[in-house]
Design a protein around this motif. Structure first.
Motif, PDB file in Angstrom:
ATOM      1  N   ARG A  51       9.980   8.448   3.931  1.00 32.77           N
ATOM      2  CA  ARG A  51       9.346   7.705   3.931  1.00 32.77           C
ATOM      3  C   ARG A  51      10.437   5.884   3.020  1.00 32.77           C
ATOM      4  NH1 ARG A  51       2.840   7.473   3.645  1.00 32.77           N
ATOM      5  NH2 ARG A  51       3.443   5.317   3.797  1.00 32.77           N
ATOM      6  N   ASP A  52      11.009   5.189   3.371  1.00 32.79           N
ATOM      7  CA  ASP A  52      10.866   4.126   2.503  1.00 32.79           C
ATOM      8  C   ASP A  52      10.193   3.427   1.565  1.00 32.79           C
ATOM      9  OD1 ASP A  52      14.422   3.724   3.033  1.00 32.79           O
ATOM     10  OD2 ASP A  52      13.261   3.943   5.094  1.00 32.79           O
ATOM     11  N   THR A  53      10.290   2.996   0.797  1.00 33.03           N
ATOM     12  CA  THR A  53       9.540   1.993   0.014  1.00 33.03           C
ATOM     13  C   THR A  53       7.965   0.576   1.004  1.00 33.03           C
ATOM     14  OG1 THR A  53      10.736   0.326  -0.719  1.00 33.03           O
ATOM     15  CG2 THR A  53      10.288   2.531  -1.949  1.00 33.03           C
ATOM     16  N   GLU A  54       7.570   0.613   0.591  1.00 36.02           N
ATOM     17  CA  GLU A  54       7.010  -0.554   1.369  1.00 36.02           C
ATOM     18  C   GLU A  54       7.823  -1.601   1.147  1.00 36.02           C
ATOM     19  OE1 GLU A  54       2.504  -2.613   1.475  1.00 36.02           O
ATOM     20  OE2 GLU A  54       2.742  -1.449   0.421  1.00 36.02           O
ATOM     21  N   GLU A  55       7.986  -2.180  -0.459  1.00 40.21           N
ATOM     22  CA  GLU A  55       9.064  -2.907  -0.727  1.00 40.21           C
ATOM     23  C   GLU A  55      10.662  -2.949  -0.050  1.00 40.21           C
ATOM     24  OE1 GLU A  55      11.167  -4.994  -4.601  1.00 40.21           O
ATOM     25  OE2 GLU A  55      10.148  -3.061  -4.524  1.00 40.21           O
ATOM     26  N   ALA A  56      11.431  -2.411   0.202  1.00 37.07           N
ATOM     27  CA  ALA A  56      12.278  -2.229   1.045  1.00 37.07           C
ATOM     28  C   ALA A  56      11.670  -2.548   3.035  1.00 37.07           C
ATOM     29  CB  ALA A  56      13.144  -0.567   1.221  1.00 37.07           C
ATOM     30  N   GLY A 110       4.040 -10.958  -0.886  1.00 39.88           N
ATOM     31  CA  GLY A 110       3.471 -11.906  -1.901  1.00 39.88           C
ATOM     32  C   GLY A 110       2.973 -11.330  -2.410  1.00 39.88           C
ATOM     33  N   SER A 111       0.979 -10.907  -1.633  1.00 35.92           N
ATOM     34  CA  SER A 111      -0.096 -10.897  -1.568  1.00 35.92           C
ATOM     35  C   SER A 111      -0.161  -9.202  -2.245  1.00 35.92           C
ATOM     36  CB  SER A 111      -0.709 -11.462  -0.574  1.00 35.92           C
ATOM     37  OG  SER A 111      -1.048 -11.753  -0.193  1.00 35.92           O
ATOM     38  N   ILE A 112       0.899  -9.189  -1.597  1.00 32.14           N
ATOM     39  CA  ILE A 112       0.163  -7.315  -1.962  1.00 32.14           C
ATOM     40  C   ILE A 112       0.702  -6.929  -3.594  1.00 32.14           C
ATOM     41  CG2 ILE A 112       1.296  -4.697  -1.361  1.00 32.14           C
ATOM     42  CD1 ILE A 112       1.281  -6.135   1.863  1.00 32.14           C
ATOM     43  N   ALA A 113       1.878  -7.833  -3.522  1.00 33.58           N
ATOM     44  CA  ALA A 113       2.971  -7.397  -4.734  1.00 33.58           C
ATOM     45  C   ALA A 113       1.861  -7.821  -6.112  1.00 33.58           C
ATOM     46  CB  ALA A 113       4.261  -8.838  -4.968  1.00 33.58           C
ATOM     47  N   GLN A 114       0.899  -9.002  -5.596  1.00 32.49           N
ATOM     48  CA  GLN A 114       0.127  -9.954  -6.024  1.00 32.49           C
ATOM     49  C   GLN A 114      -0.884  -8.817  -6.292  1.00 32.49           C
ATOM     50  OE1 GLN A 114      -1.042 -14.049  -5.871  1.00 32.49           O
ATOM     51  NE2 GLN A 114      -1.912 -14.011  -7.205  1.00 32.49           N
ATOM     52  N   PHE A 115      -2.076  -7.964  -5.654  1.00 28.92           N
ATOM     53  CA  PHE A 115      -3.180  -8.202  -5.657  1.00 28.92           C
ATOM     54  C   PHE A 115      -3.094  -6.190  -5.327  1.00 28.92           C
ATOM     55  CE2 PHE A 115      -3.711 -12.125  -3.738  1.00 28.92           C
ATOM     56  CZ  PHE A 115      -4.500 -12.738  -4.490  1.00 28.92           C
ATOM     57  N   GLY A 116      -2.255  -5.514  -4.593  1.00 27.09           N
ATOM     58  CA  GLY A 116      -2.454  -4.329  -4.760  1.00 27.09           C
ATOM     59  C   GLY A 116      -1.393  -3.786  -6.243  1.00 27.09           C
ATOM     60  N   LYS A 117      -1.536  -2.429  -5.545  1.00 22.27           N
ATOM     61  CA  LYS A 117      -1.031  -1.449  -6.723  1.00 22.27           C
ATOM     62  C   LYS A 117       0.215  -0.382  -6.336  1.00 22.27           C
ATOM     63  CE  LYS A 117      -4.622   2.234  -6.567  1.00 22.27           C
ATOM     64  NZ  LYS A 117      -6.610   2.839  -7.583  1.00 22.27           N
ATOM     65  N   VAL A 118       1.024  -0.237  -7.076  1.00 19.92           N
ATOM     66  CA  VAL A 118       2.023   0.846  -6.874  1.00 19.92           C
ATOM     67  C   VAL A 118       1.598   2.121  -6.383  1.00 19.92           C
ATOM     68  CG1 VAL A 118       4.220   1.247  -7.041  1.00 19.92           C
ATOM     69  CG2 VAL A 118       3.880  -0.883  -7.373  1.00 19.92           C
ATOM     70  N   GLN A 119       1.960   3.267  -6.347  1.00 16.74           N
ATOM     71  CA  GLN A 119       1.460   4.479  -5.510  1.00 16.74           C
ATOM     72  C   GLN A 119       2.861   5.061  -4.631  1.00 16.74           C
ATOM     73  OE1 GLN A 119      -3.248   5.053  -4.359  1.00 16.74           O
ATOM     74  NE2 GLN A 119      -2.503   2.640  -3.769  1.00 16.74           N
ATOM     75  N   LEU A 120       2.615   6.493  -5.370  1.00 21.02           N
ATOM     76  CA  LEU A 120       3.917   7.518  -4.393  1.00 21.02           C
ATOM     77  C   LEU A 120       5.130   6.717  -5.040  1.00 21.02           C
ATOM     78  CD1 LEU A 120       1.770   7.987  -1.036  1.00 21.02           C
ATOM     79  CD2 LEU A 120       1.939   9.519  -2.701  1.00 21.02           C
ATOM     80  N   ASP A 121       5.514   6.179  -5.778  1.00 15.93           N
ATOM     81  CA  ASP A 121       6.583   5.408  -6.356  1.00 15.93           C
ATOM     82  C   ASP A 121       6.866   4.484  -5.458  1.00 15.93           C
ATOM     83  OD1 ASP A 121       6.745   7.762  -8.586  1.00 15.93           O
ATOM     84  OD2 ASP A 121       7.395   9.306  -7.188  1.00 15.93           O
ATOM     85  N   GLY A 122       5.917   4.191  -5.122  1.00 11.47           N
ATOM     86  CA  GLY A 122       6.419   2.669  -4.871  1.00 11.47           C
ATOM     87  C   GLY A 122       6.855   2.779  -2.369  1.00 11.47           C
ATOM     88  N   VAL A 123       6.202   3.778  -2.036  1.00 11.70           N
ATOM     89  CA  VAL A 123       6.208   3.737  -1.104  1.00 11.70           C
ATOM     90  C   VAL A 123       5.292   3.737  -0.912  1.00 11.70           C
ATOM     91  CG1 VAL A 123       5.128   5.846   0.900  1.00 11.70           C
ATOM     92  CG2 VAL A 123       7.179   6.449  -0.499  1.00 11.70           C
ATOM     93  N   VAL A 124       4.146   3.462  -1.064  1.00 17.96           N
ATOM     94  CA  VAL A 124       2.760   1.714  -1.354  1.00 17.96           C
ATOM     95  C   VAL A 124       2.655   0.975  -2.412  1.00 17.96           C
ATOM     96  CG1 VAL A 124       1.718   3.432   0.800  1.00 17.96           C
ATOM     97  CG2 VAL A 124       0.750   3.258  -2.126  1.00 17.96           C
ATOM     98  N   ILE A 184       3.844  -3.216  -4.236  1.00 14.68           N
ATOM     99  CA  ILE A 184       5.110  -3.593  -4.667  1.00 14.68           C
ATOM    100  C   ILE A 184       4.484  -3.844  -6.124  1.00 14.68           C
ATOM    101  CG2 ILE A 184       6.507  -5.770  -4.348  1.00 14.68           C
ATOM    102  CD1 ILE A 184       5.416  -5.806  -1.214  1.00 14.68           C
ATOM    103  N   PRO A 185       5.753  -3.875  -7.175  1.00 20.69           N
ATOM    104  CA  PRO A 185       5.926  -4.698  -8.122  1.00 20.69           C
ATOM    105  C   PRO A 185       5.039  -6.132  -8.181  1.00 20.69           C
ATOM    106  CG  PRO A 185       7.892  -3.088  -7.656  1.00 20.69           C
ATOM    107  CD  PRO A 185       7.192  -3.542  -6.561  1.00 20.69           C
ATOM    108  N   SER A 186       4.423  -6.040  -9.101  1.00 25.20           N
ATOM    109  CA  SER A 186       3.657  -7.564  -9.085  1.00 25.20           C
ATOM    110  C   SER A 186       4.700  -8.583 -10.023  1.00 25.20           C
ATOM    111  CB  SER A 186       2.454  -7.368 -10.135  1.00 25.20           C
ATOM    112  OG  SER A 186       2.932  -7.361 -11.279  1.00 25.20           O
ATOM    113  N   GLU A 187       5.434  -8.391 -10.961  1.00 18.78           N
ATOM    114  CA  GLU A 187       6.632  -9.314 -10.765  1.00 18.78           C
ATOM    115  C   GLU A 187       7.480  -9.820  -9.787  1.00 18.78           C
ATOM    116  OE1 GLU A 187       8.389  -5.290 -11.285  1.00 18.78           O
ATOM    117  OE2 GLU A 187       7.032  -6.358 -11.798  1.00 18.78           O
ATOM    118  N   LYS A 188       7.146  -8.944  -8.592  1.00 23.30           N
ATOM    119  CA  LYS A 188       8.046  -9.958  -7.201  1.00 23.30           C
ATOM    120  C   LYS A 188       7.018 -10.863  -6.435  1.00 23.30           C
ATOM    121  CE  LYS A 188      11.519  -6.979  -7.999  1.00 23.30           C
ATOM    122  NZ  LYS A 188      11.864  -5.691  -7.251  1.00 23.30           N
ATOM    123  N   ALA A 189       5.604 -10.700  -6.906  1.00 21.01           N
ATOM    124  CA  ALA A 189       5.088 -12.040  -6.214  1.00 21.01           C
ATOM    125  C   ALA A 189       5.886 -12.906  -5.742  1.00 21.01           C
ATOM    126  CB  ALA A 189       4.069 -11.900  -6.664  1.00 21.01           C
TER     127      ALA A 189
END
Length: 595
Positions: free
Chosen positions: A177-182, A227-241, A243-248
């Protein structure tokens, strides 16, 4: 060998060529008509054309799957309680989503493979160079939207950008799986690139094909989600799910800019052709190709479930209409009282009822709803809503002069019950309904309204949300008030995150947005984990005889049932990859929380 199926636009000349069923690769990629038919088939199998259901026909907008995304949100319940197919998706609302999956599934690698092949083959085809560029851009748009449909469901998934062969290396046949961000970055970048290649408007006879502004609308929506996922979510599985918050902020800026480009083009406007605000809002969804439509799935009145297939109607009228109806039901979606209360009054005051007060005394329908936001009447039907020369009648009980309530038969020739679903919420969905449609004909998948995939009001709401998160509050307030002015409701004097989210909930109700919105904001564990209400209208006999209908009202708590309460678990912010998929690909990790 390549099998060519029927499609949603007429290609009978293509399909009348021999052989009819199996056509060689060489024949397809050297025949302009067959190349066009191939791309039409790719359009035909996209999930989003059917309001998040799987493709077409029985699994698409001809049947129940097109309404599941409503049922699992906080907009409504499924009211066809004796019909298993009508409850299949709704039943996941009660915390039942497990590793086996089954909810809103769309694993789009089969259509993506076909699209990849199209993208690879068309450059060497006999199409002229301009048409090649346009058609490849369309295919890339479909591929980007396919990945968007998956990333919002599952988080990071493998990005496969070429047609795979059995001789490919094992790491390509069984990708990680690629990262969610990718994946979001791919969707956003690809949408931006194909916007440069696509025409600004679909040519005559090609309405329903992707355009520059459809691509920009995808970019606007996808970047807002990221943007929402970066702002409100959390990074798990080394970014598979996650997005880093600083990207929001970066994603919000991309969404803002894409929305601005659509707005500044001058190609679209809020639909505002009818003096009556209720009629005007209804017609956004009934008048084809109006000023608000950026991209739509086209429909006509031909039955999409007819033997042999090929029809292009859908089921919205037959399933959602009030009675009379060919199966003596309709009213599939029962909007919750909580959603009804979200619609403010025209002066901008809250629409929330004083529930204790409303159960005291007697009320006319006008006293209850008469000063509501016009979008309420264009979105919801309830007691005394005009319909086909009569009115909707949900009353369930007759309040007699002695204070008792009679619930069956009649009293002095006044019926004790109305003719609608008396065990539901006492509300139905008006949006998309065509009052002239024949709902007594049980050939039901014949609604001809186009389904609006992207419309201009969403673009304005996307911009408002992105602008607010970027600190551009004046921009956010301005576009929100444009939407409210068109609706016929008082403008806001100030703006907040809650007010923007409220406006999305009201403006976009029953358009397939709400479930995804509360997931990306990470509020679903609260918003969707609660009991909901309906309303009971009891007709007062004395006021009726005096020429004024008034009702005693009862709030129906726990309308979904008292045994199970709607429950959205933390892990449900991502759908499960499922055991079947992880077992077939040992490099595919499961989403957190599913065991």
């Amino acid at each position: 060998m390549l099998i060519i199926a029927s499609s949603f636009v007429s290609c009978s000349d293509v399909l009348d060529k021999t052989p009819l069923d199996v056509i060689s690769d060489e024949a397809v990629w050297n025949d302009e008509a067959l190349i066009e038919a191939y791309l039409v088939q790719c359009y035909y199998h996209m999930s989003y054309w059917a309001n998040e259901s799987i493709g077409v026909g029985w699994q698409g907008d001809g049947y129940f799957p097109a309404f599941v995304v409503n049922h699992v949100s906080d907009e409504c319940m499924s009211q066809w309680r004796d019909w298993g197919d009508a409850l299949a998706g709704y039943n996941y609302k009660f915390g039942g989503l497990k590793i086996e999956g089954g909810l809103l599934e769309w694993w789009g690698y089969e259509p993506i493979r076909k699209i990849n092949e199209f993208i690879e083959k068309v450059p060497d085809s006999p199409l002229n160079e301009e048409l090649k560029a346009t058609r490849v851009a369309e295919a890339r748009f479909l591929r980007a939207f396919s990945y968007f449909a998956m990333v919002k469901r599952y988080g990071g998934i493998p990005l496969i950008l070429k047609a795979q062969l059995l001789t490919d290396p094992e790491e390509e046949l069984y990708p990680k799986r690629d990262t969610e961000e990718a994946v979001y970055n791919f969707v956003i970048s690809e949408a931006g690139e194909v916007a440069k290649e696509l025409p600004e408007e679909a040519a005559t006879g090609e309405l329903g094909r992707a355009t520059k502004y459809a691509a920009l609308a995808l970019k606007s929506r996808a970047a807002l989600y990221a943007g929402s996922i970066a702002q409100f979510g959390k990074v798990q599985l080394d970014g598979v799910v996650g997005i880093p918050s600083e990207k929001a902020k970066d994603y919000y800026q991309i969404s803002y800019d894409a929305s601005k480009e659509i707005i500044n083009s001058g190609k679209f406007a809020l639909y505002n052709q009818d003096v009556d605000k209720v009629t005007n809002f209804k017609n956004i969804f009934l008048v084809k190709n109006n000023s608000e439509v950026i991209f739509a799935k086209r429909h006509d009145s031909s039955d999409c479930l007819a033997p042999g297939g090929g029809g292009n109607g859908w089921a919205v009228d037959f399933f959602q209409c009030p009675r009379p109806q060919g199966w003596n039901r309709g009213n599939l979606d029962g909007p919750y009282l909580e959603l009804v209360e979200e619609f403010e009054y025209v002066d901008g005051t809250t629409g929330k009822l004083d529930r204790e007060k409303v159960e005291e005394g007697l009320w006319s329908v006008n006293e209850l709803w008469g000063k509501k936001d016009p979008r309420f009447f264009a979105t919801i039907y309830t007691q005394e809503t005009p319909w086909k020369g009569s009115f909707v009648d949900y009353h369930n009980g007759l309040l007699l002069p002695d204070g008792t309530i009679m619930t069956s038969d009649s009293y002095n020739d006044v019926l004790c019950t109305g003719d609608q679903d008396l065990e539901g919420t006492s509300f139905g969905v008006m949006k998309y309904l065509d009052e002239s449609h024949d709902n007594m004909n049980t050939t039901w998948a014949t609604s001809s309204q186009d389904f609006l995939v992207f419309r201009y009001a969403e673009t304005l709401l996307n911009l408002a949300e992105a602008a607010y998160e970027l600190g551009k509050k004046d921009d956010a307030l301005d576009v929100i008030n444009q939407v409210r002015k068109r609706a016929g409701i008082a403008s806001l004097k100030d703006i907040s995150q809650d007010k923007i989210r409220h406006e999305r909930k009201v403006e976009l109700a029953f358009e397939g947005h709400r479930y995804w919105d509360v997931r990306r904001w990470r509020t679903a564990t609260t918003e969707l984990s609660r009991s909901f209400s309906g309303l009971r209208y009891i007709l007062d006999y004395s006021s009726y005889m005096n020429g004024e209908k008034k009702y005693k009202l009862e709030i129906l708590d726990n309308i979904d049932g008292s045994v199970s309460t709607p429950l959205f678990k933390e892990e449900n912010y991502y759908l499960p990859i499922t055991l079947s998929r992880t077992s077939s690909n040992p490099n595919m990790v499961e989403n957190p929380g599913y065991e």
